[in-house]
Every structure is written in structure tokens, then in C-alpha cells.
Design an enzyme around this catalytic site. Structure first.
Site, PDB file in Angstrom:
ATOM      1  N   GLU A 332      29.071 -74.860 -61.675  1.00 38.47           N
ATOM      2  CA  GLU A 332      28.374 -73.574 -61.570  1.00 38.47           C
ATOM      3  C   GLU A 332      26.990 -73.665 -61.439  1.00 38.47           C
ATOM      4  O   GLU A 332      26.386 -73.072 -60.767  1.00 38.47           O
ATOM      5  CB  GLU A 332      28.521 -73.222 -63.255  1.00 38.47           C
ATOM      6  CG  GLU A 332      29.773 -72.430 -63.328  1.00 38.47           C
ATOM      7  CD  GLU A 332      29.703 -71.678 -65.067  1.00 38.47           C
ATOM      8  OE1 GLU A 332      28.927 -71.870 -65.755  1.00 38.47           O
ATOM      9  OE2 GLU A 332      30.158 -70.695 -65.133  1.00 38.47           O
ATOM     10  N   HIS A 353      48.880 -92.747 -61.051  1.00 37.73           N
ATOM     11  CA  HIS A 353      50.408 -92.561 -60.645  1.00 37.73           C
ATOM     12  C   HIS A 353      50.569 -90.985 -60.098  1.00 37.73           C
ATOM     13  O   HIS A 353      51.531 -90.507 -60.075  1.00 37.73           O
ATOM     14  CB  HIS A 353      51.115 -92.609 -61.976  1.00 37.73           C
ATOM     15  CG  HIS A 353      51.226 -94.233 -62.200  1.00 37.73           C
ATOM     16  ND1 HIS A 353      52.004 -94.995 -61.945  1.00 37.73           N
ATOM     17  CD2 HIS A 353      50.214 -94.836 -62.979  1.00 37.73           C
ATOM     18  CE1 HIS A 353      51.962 -96.032 -62.370  1.00 37.73           C
ATOM     19  NE2 HIS A 353      50.505 -96.296 -62.778  1.00 37.73           N
ATOM     20  N   LYS A 471      33.956 -60.609 -63.244  1.00 39.85           N
ATOM     21  CA  LYS A 471      33.817 -59.970 -64.431  1.00 39.85           C
ATOM     22  C   LYS A 471      33.646 -58.447 -64.478  1.00 39.85           C
ATOM     23  O   LYS A 471      34.387 -57.555 -64.832  1.00 39.85           O
ATOM     24  CB  LYS A 471      32.446 -60.303 -65.315  1.00 39.85           C
ATOM     25  CG  LYS A 471      32.534 -61.600 -65.669  1.00 39.85           C
ATOM     26  CD  LYS A 471      31.283 -61.976 -66.645  1.00 39.85           C
ATOM     27  CE  LYS A 471      30.951 -63.307 -66.982  1.00 39.85           C
ATOM     28  NZ  LYS A 471      29.683 -63.486 -67.481  1.00 39.85           N
TER      29      LYS A 471
HETATM   30  O1  PA5 Z   1      27.099 -71.975 -68.274  1.00 41.83           O
HETATM   31  C1  PA5 Z   1      27.364 -70.984 -68.343  1.00 41.83           C
HETATM   32  O2  PA5 Z   1      26.262 -70.160 -68.559  1.00 41.83           O
HETATM   33  C2  PA5 Z   1      28.702 -70.366 -68.541  1.00 41.83           C
HETATM   34  O3  PA5 Z   1      29.480 -71.166 -68.151  1.00 41.83           O
HETATM   35  C3  PA5 Z   1      28.910 -69.703 -69.832  1.00 41.83           C
HETATM   36  O4  PA5 Z   1      28.574 -70.426 -70.851  1.00 41.83           O
HETATM   37  C4  PA5 Z   1      30.035 -68.927 -70.015  1.00 41.83           C
HETATM   38  O5  PA5 Z   1      30.103 -68.001 -69.140  1.00 41.83           O
HETATM   39  C5  PA5 Z   1      30.138 -68.057 -71.351  1.00 41.83           C
HETATM   40  O6  PA5 Z   1      29.243 -67.351 -71.345  1.00 41.83           O
HETATM   41  P1  PA5 Z   1      28.563 -66.795 -73.057  1.00 41.83           P
HETATM   42  O7  PA5 Z   1      28.206 -67.833 -73.604  1.00 41.83           O
HETATM   43  O8  PA5 Z   1      27.468 -65.755 -72.690  1.00 41.83           O
HETATM   44  O9  PA5 Z   1      29.815 -66.035 -73.357  1.00 41.83           O
END
Ligand code: PA5
Length: 480
Positions: A332, A353, A471
Site C-alpha cells: 500500500e 514444499h 470502494k
Molecule cells: O493502511 C491503511 O491506511 C489501510 O490499510 C487502512 O488501515 C484500511 O483501509 C482500514 O481503514 P480504516 O482504519 O479507516 O477502517
């Protein structure tokens, strides 16, 4: 009897890339030549903290660097004025929940649950949830939901905490609590799970609003739907995910520290480990700096050896969830603008394996980083004799007395030798043991390395704009 307790060990974790250099793909001198750029990237990553705090030069880009000095700040506040500190509040709530219930369910997705899972698997008994409460030291079980929209797994957890047809019980062993984690407070997966489990929790406390409120602990941003819900229900404890700390960098906020503390993890030592890594990161020259060496080798392997796949090969089952947390962190943070290596966690020897063949002889697009652990936490097991059951039919008598750590070490040495023979680049991150101090160092090292690499290659490591596409398209279908 002495009241002085021995100080638990604080050995540093190590990074060693000698076997990468030995492949001839690039050399230690190439890493040294990169030093000025690494130092600049370190300075830029640290300057982000100042930019965030002062608000000067922030521009419109996402900027979430407050995780960097967070361990130092939490510890300083705790030592300066314990009762008013955030860490004290976390420990107090952890104790309240620990004493009140026998299971805690964490609802969250991505950065809002993967770090907690990593801490739980690394630092707790590997079968924590299966032990009776006494053997868990009176600490609750820990379960996870809200990280998917999986009908049957949600039903399965409801079967466990709210079994159909079973009369309501207020026995401690039947009581449970919810920690809902969402920085935005609006993530659908977590929000729908919250409704579902809130209804079951309300039923389990006989509709008593105060008891419901006391069994729900939201961990969220200052504003948002989850913060509103917490206010409406009247939750006595609500924890903030501070501004400037993004989801995937939030493991050392209440997001990870509260559930960790509930299940008995020493969160002060975890933070001390992270703070120790911060010191090395800030002060050590490039040649002795595990963060900068790791960044340099990973980056040069990608540039010079086309190693666009980074395999984090854990030599302990207990670090698999840490690897999955890191997969998310790297993907990310740096998977943007058509760039970014692909992380892949494996557990060895298990995956030798399944993936071993490809890693040994497949496409030359991988850098393997072993996560090695020098000593187990428990006494070493040794191979027992077969005894009266047979006469060496399994042909293992010559190994009787060999220990599990010795057999694993032979597997690691053999695997590395085989990779070296075929010039497969292989580096090591070595943990002295898996305990809170070492895990704190490791998590902080990987978070720092991720943002430094971002600054090195010109990718903003903060924010995840690409995730918004799914989303909004999902919501268009749900709310046409
Ligand atoms: O690193 C990030 O920002 C994402 O992985 C969020 O943690 C994830 O999308 C969850 O978002 P939120 O904490 O707003 O529910």
C-alpha cells in the site's frame, strides 16, 4: 530474597546481505556509493515529521509520518507523568477488559487489524485461544472479524460467542467484548461487522446499555461515524488513532497496544524495542544502519537484478502474520504510479514444499530475505527414540537426541547454500529471539525502511489512493 529482577535481554536485531553480494549482482561498494542518497532519504523521512508537526510545507499530499517518533513520545509521557499518559490509559483499559471478559473480538481491516494479529501470533502462546483461562494467565482469547465480508466465517464466530439456543449466561467464561478499529470510522467491512456483533453483544448483556457500553471499545479518528456511534452508545473508553498516523503505521498506537496488552503482551518492552530501532536509524552511519542497509539492498536488487518480488521468508511460524502485515505495508505504501516491488511472505520450511522449486529454479526476479531467529523461547525439543514400538523402521535412530533448533538450522543453512550455489540473492534479518523487544525493533525497522525507500525513489509512501476505486464502485452497486 532479592527484589531486583534481572533485566530482560535487549539484543539488537541484525541485517546481513553478504550472500546477496556474493551473487555478483552488485557489491557492498555499490551500497556505499548509494550512501549520500540514503542519508538524504533518511533526512527527508525525518523532516516529514517536522513538516507534519509544524504544518509548514505540507502541501496537499497525504502525510502520515507521526509513527516515527511515536514510541519515543509514548514512553517519554509514560515516564514523565504516568497517570495522565496515553499508555497508562491503554494499560488501565486493558486491565478492565481482561478482568471482565474471556474473549475479545477485534473488528478491523488492513492496517486496522494486521498489526494486532502480528503481535498476537509473535508474542503469545501459539495456542493461546485453545488454553483454559488459568493457563492463559487470566487473559482473554482474541478473535478477529470485520476484515472481510465472509458470511460463513462471521456466522462461525457468532456460533462461538452467541450460540443459538443457549440460555444467556453471565459467567466470566461466557463474557466477551468488542474492540472496533477504524481510523476513518466508515470502512464498510468493519462497519457492517460492528452492527452484527453489536446486536449479539447487546443480546448477551440482556439489553443493558451501560454494560454494552463498557464492553465496546472503539479505536478511531477524532471524528467520523464510529466516533459518533461511540458517543451515542456512551462508551467509557474510546481511543484515538492520532492524526499523522496512517492505518498501516498504527500498530504501536492503541490499535495494536490495547489488544496486545489485553492478551498479556508487554507493550512497554515493545515500545522500547521500537525506540531502540529509532535510535539506530537516526544515529548509525549507513554501513551499520539496519534500516538503510535493508533499503539499499532491496532497492539495488530491484534495479540491478530485476528482483521485483521480495520474498520475506520466515523461519518461524510465529512471524507469518508479521510477514503478512509487512506485505500490506509495502504494497500500500510503494505500489503506486506503476512502481513498487511485490512482497510475498513465506514460512520455511513449510513453503519449501510448495514454493521452493520456483525460488530455486524459477524466474530470476526475487530477492529472498530470511527472517531468522537465533534461539527459541521454549526449551529445545529433541528427537526421542522409537522405544518399544519398533526397531528403527523409520531410519531415524542416528538422529536421536538432535534438537528441533539444530534441525531447523541445518535446513536454513542447506537452503541458503542451495540458493547461493545458483546465485539467488538471499539476505538475512536475524532476531536474537522472538520477544517483545525484538518484535518492536523489527516492526519499527520495516516501517522506517518503507518510508525511506519511498523518499529514495520519489514515491509518497503515505495514503492509498488506489484502494478508493473498489470502494466507490462497490458502494455504487450497494446504493445505486
Ligand atoms: O493502511 C491503511 O491506511 C489501510 O490499510 C487502512 O488501515 C484500511 O483501509 C482500514 O481503514 P480504516 O482504519 O479507516 O477502517
Amino acid at each position: 530474597m532479592s527484589v531486583i529482577r534481572p533485566r530482560p535481554p535487549e539484543d539488537p536485531i541484525r541485517y546481513d546481505a553478504a550472500a546477496v553480494f556474493a551473487t555478483g549482482g552488485f557489491s557492498a561498494a555499490d551500497v556505499s556509493a548509494l550512501a549520500p542518497r540514503l542519508e538524504q532519504a533518511r533526512a527527508d523521512a525525518l523532516a516529514d515529521v517536522g513538516r507534519f508537526t509544524s504544518g509548514v510545507g505540507r502541501g496537499g499530499d497525504p502525510l502520515d509520518p507521526a509513527f516515527i517518533d511515536l514510541p519515543d513520545r509514548l514512553l517519554a509521557a509514560y515516564h514523565a507523568d504516568r497517570p495522565t499518559s496515553e499508555l497508562f490509559a491503554i494499560l488501565q483499559t486493558a486491565r478492565r477488559i481482561r478482568e471482565a471478559v474471556d474473549r475479545v473480538i477485534v473488528l478491523g481491516i488492513g492496517g486496522s487489524y494486521m498489526g494486532t494479529r502480528a503481535l498476537f501470533e509473535a508474542c503469545c502462546h501459539p495456542f493461546h485461544n485453545e488454553l483454559p483461562r488459568g493457563e492463559r494467565g487470566g487473559r482473554p482469547r482474541l478473535s478477529f472479524e470485520g476484515f472481510n465480508i465472509d458470511n460463513d466465517s462471521a456466522q462461525g464466530l457468532l456460533d462461538v460467542v452467541a450460540p443459538a439456543g443457549k440460555p444467556r449466561s453471565d459467567d466470566l467464561l461466557d463474557r466477551w467484548a468488542l474492540l472496533v478499529v477504524s481510523k476513518s470510522g466508515g470502512t464498510l467491512e468493519t462497519a457492517v461487522a460492528t452492527r452484527l456483533f453489536l446486536a449479539a453483544l447487546a443480546e448477551s448483556v440482556g439489553g443493558d446499555r451501560d454494560r454494552l457500553a463498557s464492553r465496546l471499545v472503539p479505536i478511531t479518528g477524532k471524528t467520523g461515524r464510529l466516533a459518533d456511534l461511540a458517543g451515542a452508545i456512551g462508551c467509557p473508553d474510546v481511543f484515538d488513532i492520532p492524526d499523522g498516523v496512517g492505518g498501516r503505521f498504527s500498530v504501536l498506537t492503541a490499535v495494536g497496544l490495547l489488544p496486545a496488552s489485553i492478551v498479556g503482551i508487554d507493550v512497554v518492552r515493545l515500545l522500547e524495542g521500537a525506540a531502540a530501532m529509532n535510535r539506530r536509524f537516526r544515529e548509525a552511519p549507513v554501513a551499520d544502519n539496519p534500516v538503510l542497509q535493508f533499503v539499499a539492498v532491496s532497492h539495488l536488487a530491484e534495479e540491478r537484478m530485476h528482483a521485483t518480488i521480495r520474498v520475506l521468508s520466515s523461519w518461524s511460524n510465529r512471524l507469518e502474520a508479521t510477514g503478512l502485515w509487512y506485505d500490506q505495508l509495502l504494497s500500500e505504501s510503494l505500489g503506486k504510479g506503476g512502481q513498487g516491488a511485490t512482497p510475498l511472505t513465506t514460512v520455511t520450511t513449510r513453503d519449501l514444499h510448495s514454493r521452493g522449486q520456483q525460488h530455486q529454479e524459477g524466474r530470476r526476479d526475487k530477492l529472498i530475505t530470511n527472517l531468522l531467529v537465533e534461539e527459541p523461547r521454549r526449551d529445545p525439543l529433541t528427537l526421542p527414540p522409537l522405544g518399544a514400538f519398533g526397531a528403527d523402521e523409520d531410519k531415524l535412530d542416528d538422529l536421536v537426541g538432535r534438537s528441533w533448533p539444530a534441525m531447523l538450522a541445518a535446513a536454513a543453512a542447506g537452503t541458503n547454500e542451495a540458493y547461493a550455489h545458483d546465485r539467488r540473492p538471499t539476505a538475512d534479518i536475524v532476531l536474537p529471539r522472538i520477544d517483545e523487544h525484538a518484535v518492536g525493533q523489527l516492526l519499527q525497522m520495516l516501517m522506517l525502511a518503507t518510508v525511506v525507500e519511498g523518499r529514495l525513489v520519489g514515491t509518497n509512501p503515505y495514503g492509498q489512493p488506489g484502494v478508493e476505486a473498489y470502494k466507490s464502485l462497490m458502494m455504487k452497486r450497494l446504493r445505486p
